[in-house]
Design a protein around this motif. Structure first.
Motif, short mmCIF file in Angstrom:
data_model
loop_
_atom_site.label_atom_id
_atom_site.label_comp_id
_atom_site.label_asym_id
_atom_site.label_seq_id
_atom_site.Cartn_x
_atom_site.Cartn_y
_atom_site.Cartn_z
N ALA A 252 0.83 -1.21 0.00
CA ALA A 252 0.00 0.00 0.00
C ALA A 252 0.86 1.26 0.00
CB ALA A 252 -0.93 0.00 1.21
N ILE A 253 1.91 1.27 0.81
CA ILE A 253 2.78 2.46 0.87
C ILE A 253 3.52 2.64 -0.44
CG2 ILE A 253 4.82 3.44 2.00
CD1 ILE A 253 3.86 2.20 4.60
N VAL A 254 3.98 1.56 -1.05
CA VAL A 254 4.67 1.66 -2.33
C VAL A 254 3.73 2.20 -3.40
CG1 VAL A 254 5.73 0.31 -4.19
CG2 VAL A 254 6.37 -0.12 -1.82
N LEU A 255 2.47 1.77 -3.39
CA LEU A 255 1.51 2.30 -4.36
C LEU A 255 1.26 3.78 -4.15
CD1 LEU A 255 -1.14 -0.59 -4.49
CD2 LEU A 255 0.49 0.06 -6.27
N VAL A 256 1.15 4.21 -2.90
CA VAL A 256 0.93 5.62 -2.62
C VAL A 256 2.12 6.45 -3.09
CG1 VAL A 256 0.69 7.33 -0.78
CG2 VAL A 256 -0.65 5.23 -0.70
N GLU A 258 4.27 5.64 -5.40
CA GLU A 258 4.35 5.57 -6.86
C GLU A 258 3.41 6.57 -7.51
OE1 GLU A 258 5.34 4.52 -10.69
OE2 GLU A 258 6.34 3.98 -8.81
N TYR A 259 2.16 6.60 -7.08
CA TYR A 259 1.20 7.52 -7.69
C TYR A 259 1.54 8.97 -7.34
CZ TYR A 259 -1.81 3.67 -9.15
OH TYR A 259 -2.29 2.56 -9.76
N SER A 260 2.01 9.20 -6.13
CA SER A 260 2.38 10.56 -5.73
C SER A 260 3.58 11.05 -6.53
CB SER A 260 2.68 10.61 -4.23
OG SER A 260 1.56 10.20 -3.47
N SER A 261 4.58 10.19 -6.70
CA SER A 261 5.76 10.59 -7.45
C SER A 261 5.43 10.84 -8.92
CB SER A 261 6.84 9.51 -7.33
OG SER A 261 6.39 8.27 -7.86
N SER A 262 4.51 10.07 -9.48
CA SER A 262 4.11 10.29 -10.87
C SER A 262 3.46 11.67 -11.03
CB SER A 262 3.14 9.20 -11.33
OG SER A 262 3.74 7.93 -11.26
N TYR A 263 2.62 12.04 -10.08
CA TYR A 263 1.98 13.35 -10.13
C TYR A 263 3.01 14.47 -9.99
CZ TYR A 263 -0.82 17.35 -8.71
OH TYR A 263 -1.37 18.60 -8.60
N ILE A 264 3.93 14.32 -9.05
CA ILE A 264 4.94 15.36 -8.83
C ILE A 264 5.87 15.48 -10.03
CG2 ILE A 264 6.88 16.05 -7.36
CD1 ILE A 264 5.45 14.72 -5.03
N ARG A 265 6.21 14.35 -10.67
CA ARG A 265 7.07 14.42 -11.86
C ARG A 265 6.38 15.16 -12.99
NH1 ARG A 265 8.68 9.02 -10.48
NH2 ARG A 265 7.07 8.19 -11.85
N ARG A 266 5.09 14.90 -13.19
CA ARG A 266 4.36 15.62 -14.23
C ARG A 266 4.28 17.11 -13.90
NH1 ARG A 266 0.85 11.06 -13.94
NH2 ARG A 266 -0.58 12.28 -12.65
N TRP A 267 4.09 17.44 -12.63
CA TRP A 267 4.04 18.85 -12.24
C TRP A 267 5.38 19.55 -12.46
CZ3 TRP A 267 6.78 21.14 -8.18
CH2 TRP A 267 6.44 22.47 -7.92
N ALA A 268 6.48 18.83 -12.14
CA ALA A 268 7.81 19.44 -12.27
C ALA A 268 8.19 19.64 -13.75
CB ALA A 268 8.86 18.58 -11.58
N GLN A 269 7.72 18.76 -14.61
CA GLN A 269 8.07 18.87 -16.02
C GLN A 269 7.16 19.85 -16.77
OE1 GLN A 269 7.94 14.84 -17.40
NE2 GLN A 269 9.84 14.25 -16.37
#
Length: 269
Positions: A252-256, A258-269
């Protein structure tokens, strides 16, 4: 239309690496023989495999009916240790990796600095995290401090190498344009390099955060703290329901993350 048909008729197969079919069949036959010999050299205790199936089924049953209550205090303490090690080691790894990555970029650093930084990266990448954890546990004893040092050491090699490669792939025209204005080395880094590699560095840091949490569960098995030690204890005591609960929390923590990092990467780019 006629030209297209003619080009299809005149097409020839690209040359293969080994033109002689006898060599190809020899290599295939040799590979097959080696595979058979390698498999036959593996000693398998089929009785132990049969006994393991029963234990495996009990573990699956425990995973399907997890117990979050009986060992919740231990699970909570292990999770806090793992999350603390993950966050602190990632931050420390990023802070150390940035100067090493700059020094390991050939288009920015002189040869002596480049050689030293590349040697540090090579040393950090030469050992698996579990090996480093065993050595550090022997040096500093059991606990999360050894885990923190292990994950920091592994993060340096990972982040520095990829950051250096991204810097070397930067647009040279932009770097030369900043240098042409009379800017010093720090100004070139700030105005020409940082703008190009910062989104990538943020993405790599978040990805390393994900890796460090998963690795904290592994190195805990050898005594480097974290939830891995709690998981190992539960398995040793045949408490498969508690082990299943720990695995579900880890997933569960890994999924959280993963999805959080994907959102932050899209925001940073």
């Amino acid at each position: 239309m006629t030209g297209a048909i003619t080009s299809l008729r005149t097409w020839k197969r690209p040359p293969v690496l080994l033109k002689d079919p006898r060599w190809r069949w020899t290599i295939l036959l040799g590979s097959a023989i080696y595979l058979v010999l390698a498999i036959s050299s593996v000693e398998v205790n089929w009785f132990r495999v049969y006994e393991g199936l029963e234990r495996g089924w009990k573990f699956i049953q425990g995973f399907l009916s997890p117990d979050f209550n009986s060992r919740w205090r231990d699970i909570q303490a292990g999770l806090i240790e793992s999350l603390t090690m993950t966050l602190t080691s990632t931050v420390a790894g990023v802070l150390i990796s940035v100067p090493i990555g700059l020094g390991a970029a050939r288009n920015l650093a002189p040869l002596p600095v480049y050689t030293i930084c590349r040697s540090i990266i090579t040393l950090s990448r030469s050992f698996q995290e579990i090996i480093i954890a065993i050595l550090l546990v022997a040096m500093f004893g059991f606990g999360p401090f050894a885990g923190f040092l292990t994950l920091t050491f592994a993060s340096i090699g990972f982040l520095s190498k990829l950051l250096a490669e991204d810097i070397e792939d930067c647009d040279s025209a932009q770097i030369e344009a900043i240098r042409a204005t009379g800017a010093d080395w720090w100004q070139v880094i700030n105005y020409a390099v940082q703008s190009q590699v910062m989104p990538r560095l943020i993405g790599l840091s978040l990805y390393r955060l994900d890796i460090n949490f998963r690795e904290s569960s592994v190195i805990g098995i050898v005594g480097a703290g974290g939830v891995g030690a709690t998981l190992n204890t539960a398995i040793d005591r045949y408490e498969y329901d508690s082990a299943g609960a720990i695995l579900i929390i880890i997933i569960a923590i890994v999924l959280v993350v993963e999805y959080s990092s994907s959102y932050i990467r899209r925001w940073a780019q």
